[in-house]
Scaffold this motif. Structure first.
Motif, PDB file in Angstrom:
ATOM      1  N   GLY A 161       0.827  -1.204   0.000  1.00  0.00           N
ATOM      2  CA  GLY A 161       0.000   0.000   0.000  1.00  0.00           C
ATOM      3  C   GLY A 161       0.855   1.245   0.000  1.00  0.00           C
ATOM      4  N   ILE A 162       0.270   2.316   0.483  1.00  0.00           N
ATOM      5  CA  ILE A 162       0.933   3.607   0.556  1.00  0.00           C
ATOM      6  C   ILE A 162       0.991   4.016   2.022  1.00  0.00           C
ATOM      7  N   THR A 163       2.144   4.506   2.445  1.00  0.00           N
ATOM      8  CA  THR A 163       2.305   4.972   3.817  1.00  0.00           C
ATOM      9  C   THR A 163       2.732   6.428   3.788  1.00  0.00           C
ATOM     10  N   LEU A 164       1.970   7.247   4.478  1.00  0.00           N
ATOM     11  CA  LEU A 164       2.306   8.654   4.636  1.00  0.00           C
ATOM     12  C   LEU A 164       2.795   8.881   6.056  1.00  0.00           C
ATOM     13  N   ILE A 165       3.767   9.755   6.187  1.00  0.00           N
ATOM     14  CA  ILE A 165       4.412  10.043   7.467  1.00  0.00           C
ATOM     15  C   ILE A 165       4.156  11.498   7.844  1.00  0.00           C
ATOM     16  N   ALA A 166       3.822  11.734   9.090  1.00  0.00           N
ATOM     17  CA  ALA A 166       3.700  13.100   9.623  1.00  0.00           C
ATOM     18  C   ALA A 166       4.999  13.439  10.342  1.00  0.00           C
ATOM     19  N   CYS A 167       5.544  14.610  10.052  1.00  0.00           N
ATOM     20  CA  CYS A 167       6.757  15.076  10.730  1.00  0.00           C
ATOM     21  C   CYS A 167       6.785  16.606  10.691  1.00  0.00           C
ATOM     22  N   GLN A 168       7.575  17.183  11.590  1.00  0.00           N
ATOM     23  CA  GLN A 168       7.670  18.648  11.640  1.00  0.00           C
ATOM     24  C   GLN A 168       8.298  19.194  10.357  1.00  0.00           C
ATOM     25  N   ARG A 169       9.455  18.643   9.997  1.00  0.00           N
ATOM     26  CA  ARG A 169      10.168  19.034   8.782  1.00  0.00           C
ATOM     27  C   ARG A 169      10.552  17.765   8.033  1.00  0.00           C
ATOM     28  N   TYR A 170      10.844  17.891   6.766  1.00  0.00           N
ATOM     29  CA  TYR A 170      11.062  16.741   5.894  1.00  0.00           C
ATOM     30  C   TYR A 170      12.072  15.744   6.460  1.00  0.00           C
ATOM     31  N   GLU A 171      13.174  16.211   6.999  1.00  0.00           N
ATOM     32  CA  GLU A 171      14.235  15.321   7.484  1.00  0.00           C
ATOM     33  C   GLU A 171      14.021  14.845   8.928  1.00  0.00           C
ATOM     34  N   ASP A 172      13.012  15.373   9.600  1.00  0.00           N
ATOM     35  CA  ASP A 172      12.774  15.014  11.000  1.00  0.00           C
ATOM     36  C   ASP A 172      12.259  13.589  11.140  1.00  0.00           C
ATOM     37  N   ASP A 173      12.395  13.062  12.332  1.00  0.00           N
ATOM     38  CA  ASP A 173      11.817  11.759  12.641  1.00  0.00           C
ATOM     39  C   ASP A 173      10.295  11.848  12.577  1.00  0.00           C
ATOM     40  N   PRO A 174       9.641  10.753  12.277  1.00  0.00           N
ATOM     41  CA  PRO A 174       8.175  10.751  12.174  1.00  0.00           C
ATOM     42  C   PRO A 174       7.486  11.004  13.511  1.00  0.00           C
ATOM     43  N   LEU A 175       6.284  11.570  13.424  1.00  0.00           N
ATOM     44  CA  LEU A 175       5.409  11.760  14.583  1.00  0.00           C
ATOM     45  C   LEU A 175       4.230  10.787  14.523  1.00  0.00           C
ATOM     46  N   GLY A 176       3.931  10.317  13.319  1.00  0.00           N
ATOM     47  CA  GLY A 176       2.820   9.403  13.118  1.00  0.00           C
ATOM     48  C   GLY A 176       2.805   8.921  11.681  1.00  0.00           C
ATOM     49  N   PHE A 177       1.901   7.985  11.403  1.00  0.00           N
ATOM     50  CA  PHE A 177       1.800   7.454  10.039  1.00  0.00           C
ATOM     51  C   PHE A 177       0.386   6.964   9.767  1.00  0.00           C
ATOM     52  N   VAL A 178       0.054   6.908   8.496  1.00  0.00           N
ATOM     53  CA  VAL A 178      -1.160   6.238   8.037  1.00  0.00           C
ATOM     54  C   VAL A 178      -0.746   5.345   6.878  1.00  0.00           C
ATOM     55  N   HIS A 179      -1.246   4.122   6.909  1.00  0.00           N
ATOM     56  CA  HIS A 179      -0.999   3.175   5.815  1.00  0.00           C
ATOM     57  C   HIS A 179      -2.354   2.833   5.219  1.00  0.00           C
ATOM     58  N   PHE A 180      -2.445   2.898   3.884  1.00  0.00           N
ATOM     59  CA  PHE A 180      -3.713   2.635   3.228  1.00  0.00           C
ATOM     60  C   PHE A 180      -3.504   1.922   1.903  1.00  0.00           C
ATOM     61  N   ILE A 181      -4.600   1.325   1.433  1.00  0.00           N
ATOM     62  CA  ILE A 181      -4.592   0.561   0.191  1.00  0.00           C
ATOM     63  C   ILE A 181      -5.787   1.022  -0.633  1.00  0.00           C
ATOM     64  N   LEU A 182      -5.587   1.155  -1.926  1.00  0.00           N
ATOM     65  CA  LEU A 182      -6.676   1.505  -2.832  1.00  0.00           C
ATOM     66  C   LEU A 182      -7.158   0.227  -3.519  1.00  0.00           C
ATOM     67  N   HIS A 183      -8.455  -0.027  -3.432  1.00  0.00           N
ATOM     68  CA  HIS A 183      -9.082  -1.190  -4.086  1.00  0.00           C
ATOM     69  C   HIS A 183     -10.176  -0.646  -4.994  1.00  0.00           C
ATOM     70  N   GLY A 184      -9.861  -0.437  -6.254  1.00  0.00           N
ATOM     71  CA  GLY A 184     -10.856   0.130  -7.164  1.00  0.00           C
ATOM     72  C   GLY A 184     -11.293   1.494  -6.663  1.00  0.00           C
ATOM     73  N   LYS A 185     -12.561   1.620  -6.328  1.00  0.00           N
ATOM     74  CA  LYS A 185     -13.106   2.891  -5.849  1.00  0.00           C
ATOM     75  C   LYS A 185     -13.113   2.998  -4.317  1.00  0.00           C
ATOM     76  N   LEU A 186     -12.458   2.046  -3.662  1.00  0.00           N
ATOM     77  CA  LEU A 186     -12.433   2.011  -2.194  1.00  0.00           C
ATOM     78  C   LEU A 186     -11.057   2.358  -1.648  1.00  0.00           C
ATOM     79  N   LEU A 187     -11.031   3.275  -0.706  1.00  0.00           N
ATOM     80  CA  LEU A 187      -9.838   3.572   0.098  1.00  0.00           C
ATOM     81  C   LEU A 187      -9.975   2.752   1.370  1.00  0.00           C
ATOM     82  N   TYR A 188      -9.010   1.865   1.624  1.00  0.00           N
ATOM     83  CA  TYR A 188      -9.026   1.071   2.850  1.00  0.00           C
ATOM     84  C   TYR A 188      -7.903   1.565   3.755  1.00  0.00           C
ATOM     85  N   ILE A 189      -8.282   2.115   4.906  1.00  0.00           N
ATOM     86  CA  ILE A 189      -7.310   2.567   5.895  1.00  0.00           C
ATOM     87  C   ILE A 189      -6.868   1.334   6.676  1.00  0.00           C
ATOM     88  N   ASP A 190      -5.609   0.949   6.508  1.00  0.00           N
ATOM     89  CA  ASP A 190      -5.092  -0.260   7.132  1.00  0.00           C
ATOM     90  C   ASP A 190      -4.588   0.004   8.550  1.00  0.00           C
TER      91      ASP A 190
END
Length: 147
Positions: free
Chosen positions: A47-76
């Protein structure tokens, strides 16, 4: 800011968040949890994982991982470090995931929330998700939202 996952930099953090924020609210047995942990790298590659951070090079604060199935977004998976919770990082991650999916033709989003995760249920309801059904076998609430 929100950026895409960089495996070598982010995966240790993602595993720590899974262990500290998601595993404690799971209903799975220790053996099942270990199997899930071993499967995480494969899940992240599908799937796709997005990372939340203060600045691009900073360590992550959180993440969301999701998968696209046709017209469905599935938050994993979605998790935010305890010290960064209640600072809108989860909202920001979800908005980015939903916009990404909508831009690729998704018309609805779905998430499964463990039965013991009252704060997760509250969070998703505030994000506009509604209860579809309860899965007794998996002990999970299924929630959806139109995009």
């Amino acid at each position: 800011m929100i950026r895409y996952r960089r495996p070598k930099q982010d995966d240790t953090f993602i595993m720590r968040l899974i262990d500290s924020q998601l595993v404690p609210i799971s209903h799975l047995s220790p053996a099942q949890l270990e199997a899930v942990r071993k499967d995480v790298p494969k899940r992240l590659s599908r799937g796709i994982t997005l990372i939340a951070c203060q600045r691009y090079e900073d360590d992550p604060l959180g993440f969301v991982h999701f998968i696209l199935h046709g017209k469905l977004l599935y938050i994993d998976m979605l998790a935010v470090a305890p010290e960064s919770q209640r600072k809108r990082w989860g909202n920001l991650l979800m908005v980015h995931a939903e916009k990404f999916a909508a831009s690729r033709g998704c018309t609805r989003a779905k998430v499964m929330v463990d039965a013991g995760n009252a704060s997760g249920l509250s969070f998703y309801r505030k994000m506009g998700y509604f209860m579809v059904r309860y899965h007794t076998l998996n002990q999970c609430h299924e929630l959806e939202k139109a995009l």
